[in-house]
Motif scaffolding. Structure first.
Motif, PDB file in Angstrom:
ATOM      1  N   ALA A  25      64.074   9.163 -59.818  1.00  0.00           N
ATOM      2  CA  ALA A  25      63.881   7.757 -60.199  1.00  0.00           C
ATOM      3  C   ALA A  25      64.721   6.834 -59.338  1.00  0.00           C
ATOM      4  O   ALA A  25      64.387   5.648 -59.172  1.00  0.00           O
ATOM      5  N   ARG A  26      65.825   7.368 -58.779  1.00  0.00           N
ATOM      6  CA  ARG A  26      66.705   6.530 -57.952  1.00  0.00           C
ATOM      7  C   ARG A  26      66.734   7.041 -56.524  1.00  0.00           C
ATOM      8  O   ARG A  26      66.746   8.259 -56.288  1.00  0.00           O
ATOM      9  N   LEU A  27      66.789   6.107 -55.591  1.00  0.00           N
ATOM     10  CA  LEU A  27      66.819   6.459 -54.179  1.00  0.00           C
ATOM     11  C   LEU A  27      68.101   7.216 -53.837  1.00  0.00           C
ATOM     12  O   LEU A  27      68.089   8.148 -53.031  1.00  0.00           O
ATOM     13  N   THR A  28      69.214   6.809 -54.463  1.00  0.00           N
ATOM     14  CA  THR A  28      70.499   7.477 -54.206  1.00  0.00           C
ATOM     15  C   THR A  28      70.429   8.960 -54.567  1.00  0.00           C
ATOM     16  O   THR A  28      70.883   9.830 -53.817  1.00  0.00           O
ATOM     17  N   ASP A  29      69.826   9.265 -55.724  1.00  0.00           N
ATOM     18  CA  ASP A  29      69.693  10.661 -56.142  1.00  0.00           C
ATOM     19  C   ASP A  29      68.800  11.435 -55.185  1.00  0.00           C
ATOM     20  O   ASP A  29      69.061  12.611 -54.889  1.00  0.00           O
ATOM     21  N   ALA A  30      67.756  10.801 -54.713  1.00  0.00           N
ATOM     22  CA  ALA A  30      66.836  11.455 -53.782  1.00  0.00           C
ATOM     23  C   ALA A  30      67.543  11.823 -52.484  1.00  0.00           C
ATOM     24  O   ALA A  30      67.367  12.933 -51.953  1.00  0.00           O
ATOM     25  N   ARG A  31      68.349  10.912 -51.974  1.00  0.00           N
ATOM     26  CA  ARG A  31      69.071  11.168 -50.723  1.00  0.00           C
ATOM     27  C   ARG A  31      70.105  12.285 -50.907  1.00  0.00           C
ATOM     28  O   ARG A  31      70.281  13.132 -50.032  1.00  0.00           O
ATOM     29  N   GLN A  32      70.808  12.241 -52.019  1.00  0.00           N
ATOM     30  CA  GLN A  32      71.821  13.277 -52.267  1.00  0.00           C
ATOM     31  C   GLN A  32      71.179  14.666 -52.389  1.00  0.00           C
ATOM     32  O   GLN A  32      71.685  15.647 -51.858  1.00  0.00           O
ATOM     33  N   ALA A  46      68.328  15.617 -51.055  1.00  0.00           N
ATOM     34  CA  ALA A  46      67.823  16.013 -49.740  1.00  0.00           C
ATOM     35  C   ALA A  46      68.944  16.570 -48.879  1.00  0.00           C
ATOM     36  O   ALA A  46      68.801  17.622 -48.232  1.00  0.00           O
ATOM     37  N   LYS A  47      70.086  15.915 -48.902  1.00  0.00           N
ATOM     38  CA  LYS A  47      71.225  16.356 -48.093  1.00  0.00           C
ATOM     39  C   LYS A  47      71.749  17.713 -48.578  1.00  0.00           C
ATOM     40  O   LYS A  47      72.009  18.625 -47.772  1.00  0.00           O
ATOM     41  N   ALA A  48      71.911  17.840 -49.911  1.00  0.00           N
ATOM     42  CA  ALA A  48      72.429  19.094 -50.463  1.00  0.00           C
ATOM     43  C   ALA A  48      71.462  20.240 -50.228  1.00  0.00           C
ATOM     44  O   ALA A  48      71.877  21.367 -49.924  1.00  0.00           O
ATOM     45  N   ARG A  55      70.350  25.935 -44.937  1.00  0.00           N
ATOM     46  CA  ARG A  55      70.975  26.413 -43.692  1.00  0.00           C
ATOM     47  C   ARG A  55      72.013  27.495 -43.977  1.00  0.00           C
ATOM     48  O   ARG A  55      72.214  28.398 -43.154  1.00  0.00           O
ATOM     49  N   ARG A  56      72.662  27.423 -45.125  1.00  0.00           N
ATOM     50  CA  ARG A  56      73.686  28.416 -45.476  1.00  0.00           C
ATOM     51  C   ARG A  56      73.106  29.612 -46.232  1.00  0.00           C
ATOM     52  O   ARG A  56      73.845  30.534 -46.590  1.00  0.00           O
ATOM     53  N   GLY A  57      71.816  29.583 -46.484  1.00  0.00           N
ATOM     54  CA  GLY A  57      71.171  30.707 -47.151  1.00  0.00           C
ATOM     55  C   GLY A  57      71.397  30.776 -48.633  1.00  0.00           C
ATOM     56  O   GLY A  57      71.198  31.824 -49.251  1.00  0.00           O
TER      57      GLY A  57
END
Length: 372
Positions: free
Chosen positions: A33-40, A42-44, A50-52
């Motif tokens: 619902a929030r853009l901030t949550d979406a970005r976090q 995606a990054k995590a 990458r770390r499996g």
């Protein structure tokens, strides 16, 4: 790389759909619902992939604790001893009812600890309506935690359902010190006299063997003649509590009595202490002979000897106590009783203090013999 799409619903609400694509891995999608949550997220997610770590976490989210209990009950529990299966099936059912709806990813140490406390506070159904409510002992709670821990260990090592066993981080209740009730010299003499005068001809032999060898009641009652070597003075126990084969020496009156007992052994069974033969089954076939039940003659002998607060298993404690008082080390006691570690026999340490002092005294006398 991650892409985020903004979407507006017909009612005017806004959401953000995230898609993470990395070469060699399936795409991962989620909506927020929030853009901030979406970005976090995606990054995590990119970092975990990458770390499996991501797909292992995803696997833990696909299975609930109910799935864990069901698979363990189906695949692992039948491989255990029959006497273990019943209690553990009941313990696993409790965990399933308490936490079954949670995914394995959500089964944190804090969640398990909370359930542990509920388990300890939960009253056990009383035997009669007028009786006081009873609660599970710390030892019982420990057993509940143990079977759940093993289920999680299987999920980690063999099934690949999760990476961690949360039960390993949960503190176990403190169990009371082990009971040390052993027969005094007068009590032992009185009990043996009462057993000798018992109407059951095998009670005296069974008690003498229990005191002489430290064998558990189940080991003694399940003993077969094929595992008895009267010439070498030993018996071999194949089905022990810790699952390991154990050789038990026979000496003194126990060996002599067993030799006499062998002269009148029954021919319809290999049991050393056979009971009555069970009636034929529905198919008409003969059924095996069961071990003798010595409960009634045992309790009668205790009453006649005037001995209170004493159970059959305390004969095993008596053996260990006598060994300690006669100079046996804790390691030697553990070997005789069949314990894998010294933890179970530390309760007898105070009984061997005189022996320990004697050992230290002899050591000092030798190393300081010249007076220096």
């Amino acid at each position: 790389m991650a892409s985020i799409q903004k979407r507006t619903a017909s009612d005017g609400t806004t959401s953000y759909r995230v898609e993470v694509r990395l070469k060699g891995y399936p795409a991962q999608r989620a909506t927020f619902a929030r853009l901030t949550d979406a970005r976090q997220w995606a990054k995590a997610t990119e970092t975990d992939i990458r770390r499996g770590r991501y797909f292992k976490t995803a696997e833990a989210k696909r299975h609930t604790l109910a799935d864990l209990v069901d698979r363990y009950t189906r695949d692992v529990l039948p491989t255990k001893k029959l006497k273990t299966q019943g209690p553990q099936r009941q313990q696993l059912a409790w965990w399933k009812a308490a936490l079954g709806s949670h995914t394995l990813a959500d089964c944190t140490p804090a969640l398990v600890a909370e359930a542990r406390d509920t388990l300890a506070r939960e009253p056990i159904t009383p035997k009669t309506p007028d009786s006081e409510p009873r609660y599970r002992s710390p030892a019982s709670v420990v057993r509940y935690l143990a079977v759940l821990s093993h289920a999680f260990s299987m999920a980690v090592r063999e099934w690949g359902w999760t990476e961690d066993n949360p039960v390993l981080k949960v503190q176990k209740p403190t169990e009371p010190r082990g009971r040390v009730r052993f027969l005094s010299d007068d009590e032992r003499a009185a009990l043996l006299n009462a057993c000798r005068d018992s109407s059951n001809p095998w009670l005296y032999l069974a008690v003498v063997m229990a005191l002489s060898t430290g064998m558990r009641k189940g080991e003694l009652m399940g003993l077969a003649w094929k595992d008895v070597d009267l010439q070498a003075g030993r018996v071999v126990l194949h089905d022990t509590k810790n699952g390991e084969r154990r050789v038990v020496p026979l000496a003194g009156p126990a060996l002599a009595l067993l030799k006499d007992h062998a002269k009148v052994r029954r021919l319809d069974t290999d049991l050393v202490f056979p009971g009555s033969k069970r009636p034929p089954g529905p198919d008409g076939k003969a059924r095996s002979v069961v071990p003798i039940d010595l409960r009634t003659p045992w309790e009668t002998a205790l009453k006649r000897a005037g001995i209170e607060d004493f159970r059959w298993h305390d004969l095993r404690h008596s053996t260990a106590s006598y060994l300690a008082m006669n100079g046996a080390s804790l390691a030697e006691i553990a070997e005789v009783l069949g314990h894998k570690t010294l933890a179970m026999v530390k309760r007898y340490a105070h009984l061997s203090e005189a022996h320990t002092a004697d050992v230290v005294g002899r050591m000092n006398a030798r190393i300081f013999a010249d007076g220096s």
